[in-house]
Design a protein around this motif. Structure first.
Motif, PDB file in Angstrom:
ATOM      1  N   GLY A  54       0.727  -1.274   0.017  1.00  0.00           N
ATOM      2  CA  GLY A  54       0.042  -0.058   0.049  1.00  0.00           C
ATOM      3  C   GLY A  54       0.790   1.081  -0.056  1.00  0.00           C
ATOM      4  N   SER A  55       0.358   2.431   0.003  1.00  0.00           N
ATOM      5  CA  SER A  55       0.824   3.610   0.130  1.00  0.00           C
ATOM      6  C   SER A  55       0.580   4.239   1.387  1.00  0.00           C
ATOM      7  N   ALA A  56       1.679   5.175   1.912  1.00  0.00           N
ATOM      8  CA  ALA A  56       1.416   5.947   3.085  1.00  0.00           C
ATOM      9  C   ALA A  56       2.232   7.203   2.942  1.00  0.00           C
ATOM     10  N   ILE A  57       1.924   8.415   3.871  1.00  0.00           N
ATOM     11  CA  ILE A  57       2.582   9.422   3.918  1.00  0.00           C
ATOM     12  C   ILE A  57       3.728   9.012   5.031  1.00  0.00           C
ATOM     13  N   VAL A  58       4.985   9.230   4.690  1.00  0.00           N
ATOM     14  CA  VAL A  58       6.135   8.818   5.307  1.00  0.00           C
ATOM     15  C   VAL A  58       7.076   9.969   5.751  1.00  0.00           C
ATOM     16  N   GLY A  59       6.497  11.363   5.311  1.00  0.00           N
ATOM     17  CA  GLY A  59       7.309  12.525   5.871  1.00  0.00           C
ATOM     18  C   GLY A  59       6.336  13.774   5.649  1.00  0.00           C
ATOM     19  N   VAL A  60       6.730  14.794   6.299  1.00  0.00           N
ATOM     20  CA  VAL A  60       5.979  15.957   6.019  1.00  0.00           C
ATOM     21  C   VAL A  60       6.942  17.000   6.478  1.00  0.00           C
ATOM     22  N   LYS A  61       6.891  18.162   5.478  1.00  0.00           N
ATOM     23  CA  LYS A  61       7.900  19.325   5.769  1.00  0.00           C
ATOM     24  C   LYS A  61       7.155  20.682   5.637  1.00  0.00           C
ATOM     25  N   ILE A  62       6.823  21.109   6.914  1.00  0.00           N
ATOM     26  CA  ILE A  62       5.788  22.170   6.762  1.00  0.00           C
ATOM     27  C   ILE A  62       6.743  23.673   6.917  1.00  0.00           C
ATOM     28  N   ASP A  63       6.450  24.425   6.371  1.00  0.00           N
ATOM     29  CA  ASP A  63       7.250  25.771   6.105  1.00  0.00           C
ATOM     30  C   ASP A  63       7.491  26.317   7.601  1.00  0.00           C
ATOM     31  N   ASP A  64       8.683  26.791   7.916  1.00  0.00           N
ATOM     32  CA  ASP A  64       9.043  27.539   8.993  1.00  0.00           C
ATOM     33  C   ASP A  64       8.856  26.683  10.291  1.00  0.00           C
ATOM     34  N   VAL A  65       8.907  25.230  10.202  1.00  0.00           N
ATOM     35  CA  VAL A  65       8.504  24.283  11.273  1.00  0.00           C
ATOM     36  C   VAL A  65       9.792  23.533  11.454  1.00  0.00           C
ATOM     37  N   ILE A  82      -1.264  17.643  13.897  1.00  0.00           N
ATOM     38  CA  ILE A  82      -1.275  17.495  12.266  1.00  0.00           C
ATOM     39  C   ILE A  82      -0.943  16.183  11.737  1.00  0.00           C
ATOM     40  N   ILE A  83       0.260  15.754  12.474  1.00  0.00           N
ATOM     41  CA  ILE A  83       0.959  14.318  11.880  1.00  0.00           C
ATOM     42  C   ILE A  83       0.018  13.537  12.238  1.00  0.00           C
ATOM     43  N   LEU A  84      -0.781  13.463  13.574  1.00  0.00           N
ATOM     44  CA  LEU A  84      -1.517  12.327  13.810  1.00  0.00           C
ATOM     45  C   LEU A  84      -2.777  12.488  12.687  1.00  0.00           C
ATOM     46  N   TYR A  85      -3.300  13.467  12.208  1.00  0.00           N
ATOM     47  CA  TYR A  85      -4.225  13.358  11.289  1.00  0.00           C
ATOM     48  C   TYR A  85      -3.694  12.973   9.818  1.00  0.00           C
ATOM     49  N   LEU A  86      -2.663  13.222   9.683  1.00  0.00           N
ATOM     50  CA  LEU A  86      -2.181  12.747   8.260  1.00  0.00           C
ATOM     51  C   LEU A  86      -1.910  11.319   8.165  1.00  0.00           C
ATOM     52  N   LYS A  87      -1.777  10.584   9.533  1.00  0.00           N
ATOM     53  CA  LYS A  87      -1.615   9.230   9.418  1.00  0.00           C
ATOM     54  C   LYS A  87      -2.692   8.588   9.167  1.00  0.00           C
ATOM     55  N   ARG A  88      -4.006   9.253   9.307  1.00  0.00           N
ATOM     56  CA  ARG A  88      -5.256   8.473   8.948  1.00  0.00           C
ATOM     57  C   ARG A  88      -5.746   8.840   7.354  1.00  0.00           C
ATOM     58  N   VAL A  89      -4.872   9.594   6.773  1.00  0.00           N
ATOM     59  CA  VAL A  89      -4.974   9.728   5.390  1.00  0.00           C
ATOM     60  C   VAL A  89      -4.690   8.203   4.632  1.00  0.00           C
ATOM     61  N   VAL A 117      -8.552  22.619   6.331  1.00  0.00           N
ATOM     62  CA  VAL A 117      -7.712  21.932   5.504  1.00  0.00           C
ATOM     63  C   VAL A 117      -8.022  20.292   5.598  1.00  0.00           C
ATOM     64  N   ARG A 118      -8.532  19.705   4.335  1.00  0.00           N
ATOM     65  CA  ARG A 118      -8.651  18.396   4.587  1.00  0.00           C
ATOM     66  C   ARG A 118      -7.923  17.533   3.521  1.00  0.00           C
ATOM     67  N   ALA A 119      -7.997  16.227   3.541  1.00  0.00           N
ATOM     68  CA  ALA A 119      -7.090  15.326   2.887  1.00  0.00           C
ATOM     69  C   ALA A 119      -7.279  15.730   1.253  1.00  0.00           C
ATOM     70  N   GLY A 120      -8.445  15.995   0.941  1.00  0.00           N
ATOM     71  CA  GLY A 120      -8.830  16.139  -0.430  1.00  0.00           C
ATOM     72  C   GLY A 120      -8.169  17.303  -1.044  1.00  0.00           C
ATOM     73  N   GLU A 129      -8.417   8.522  -1.000  1.00  0.00           N
ATOM     74  CA  GLU A 129      -9.504   7.836  -0.765  1.00  0.00           C
ATOM     75  C   GLU A 129     -10.504   8.611   0.178  1.00  0.00           C
ATOM     76  N   ASN A 130     -10.017   9.038   1.290  1.00  0.00           N
ATOM     77  CA  ASN A 130     -10.943   9.543   2.402  1.00  0.00           C
ATOM     78  C   ASN A 130     -10.739  11.050   2.569  1.00  0.00           C
ATOM     79  N   LYS A 131     -11.071  11.761   1.319  1.00  0.00           N
ATOM     80  CA  LYS A 131     -10.797  13.285   1.111  1.00  0.00           C
ATOM     81  C   LYS A 131     -11.256  14.294   2.211  1.00  0.00           C
ATOM     82  N   ASP A 132     -12.517  13.788   2.969  1.00  0.00           N
ATOM     83  CA  ASP A 132     -12.948  14.557   3.975  1.00  0.00           C
ATOM     84  C   ASP A 132     -12.255  14.501   5.259  1.00  0.00           C
ATOM     85  N   GLN A 133     -11.197  13.625   5.471  1.00  0.00           N
ATOM     86  CA  GLN A 133     -10.191  13.473   6.316  1.00  0.00           C
ATOM     87  C   GLN A 133     -10.027  14.969   7.152  1.00  0.00           C
TER      88      GLN A 133
END
Length: 337
Positions: A54-65, A82-89, A117-120, A129-133
């Motif tokens: 399957g596919s998953a988000i393995v990293g996030v780079k947020i501006d100025d963080v 935010i990371i917790l919510y990204l894991k659910r995408v 801001v949503r997964a969509g 798949e879950n664009k409303d996340q």
């Protein structure tokens, strides 16, 4: 000779609504000899829950963080949430690539109300798949941007291993990756009638997915994976004999060895096939790769890496060698002779 009764095939539960089949399906497998319902049911369940890609988000780079314990001005949630919510995408990569970048860009500088801001809102070569996340909320007069790194894989990979496996740029926060697209698997073994006997098994298999793969696709892939493993077991004796015969191969110089196929190293079958599938064909191709390069290859773990390194070290070579280091080894060998 007493013949085995083999299943006539798989029947799909037609009562499951067409729309629901994207995420749930029931399968009937039979008839089966007594006991084989549990044998097949347990095997299929384990493969479905642990070995589907399957596919998953393995990293996030947020501006100025700078790190995950930061808060972001003008954004309702802190980075940890935010990371917790990204894991659910739940998403999948479009195309043949194993690693892609995507981004979320929300500008609310001209707004007068918070903007969700949503997964969509994820933009890139991925299908969500879950664009409303829910991911976060941007306050008026502010904007939010982050870069996402998405990879293909299997099972669960903790954040500390993600950092090592994937080439994430500086400033990226690694995320625990849950790759498996199968959410739940149940099975039940029932008694069924066949050829006037009522003591045969029927396997009833229920599969739930996250929608990035259909239960039917996952079911077929799990069967193919089991067949491949059993085929490998059947051929093991021949392969073992072949490897023992090849252990007597001697190469006079390092320079000659570097030109040889990696098959001549007598690596374990699994490691050999993974390397070949990624166009690592010669010993020279192999020594140019680093440990990080090899661990990033699907299905090649630390145990296989250890065996590869030990094999190279016995030949006075190693992983991650530069052309200068290789030439130095060749020159040293020539001086000794």
């Amino acid at each position: 000779m007493v013949e085995f009764v083999f299943p006539e095939g798989t029947k799909i539960d037609e009562t499951v609504p067409e729309k629901a089949r994207r995420m749930y399906q029931r399968f009937y497998i039979g008839p089966l000899e007594r006991g084989f319902g549990y044998t097949l049911g347990n095997s299929l369940r384990r493969v479905l829950l642990s070995s589907m890609e399957g596919s998953a988000i393995v990293g996030v780079k947020i501006d100025d963080v700078p790190h995950e314990f930061s808060s972001i001005e003008g954004v309702r949630d802190d980075v940890a949430m935010i990371i917790l919510y990204l894991k659910r995408v739940r998403l999948k990569i479009i195309g043949d690539k194993d690693f892609v970048r995507a981004e979320i860009k929300v500008d609310n500088t001209k707004g007068d109300a918070p903007k969700v801001v949503r997964a969509g809102d994820i933009q890139g070569s991925v299908e969500v798949e879950n664009k409303d996340q829910y991911i976060t909320e941007v306050m008026p007069k502010y904007k939010f941007r982050c870069e996402l790194f998405i990879a293909k894989g299997r099972g669960y990979v903790p954040a500390e291993r993600v950092q090592f496996m994937f080439d994430l740029p500086a400033g990226t926060i690694p995320i625990d990756a849950i790759f498996n697209p199968i959410v739940k698997v149940n099975y039940e073994v029932r008694t069924t009638m066949y050829q006037e006997r009522a003591d045969y098994d029927e396997l009833v298999l229920d599969i739930w997915s996250d929608g990035t793969i259909t239960p039917q696709e996952a079911y077929e892939k799990s069967i193919d994976l089991l067949i491949e493993h059993f085929e490998a077991l059947k051929n093991y004796v021949e392969r073992g004999k072949y490897e023992r015969e090849r252990k007597d191969i001697k190469v006079s110089t390092i320079e000659e060895l570097l030109k040889r196929d990696i098959e001549d190293l007598n690596l374990p079958r699994k490691a050999y096939e993974v390397l070949k599938s990624h166009n690592i064909n010669t010993v020279y191709d192999l020594v140019k790769k680093t440990e990080k390069d090899l661990l990033a290859l699907p299905n090649l773990g630390r145990r296989s890496l250890k065996e590869i390194r030990e094999t190279l070290l016995r030949a006075n070579l190693d992983l991650g060698m530069t052309d200068e280091q290789i030439q130095q080894k060749i020159m040293e060998e020539k001086k000794e002779k």
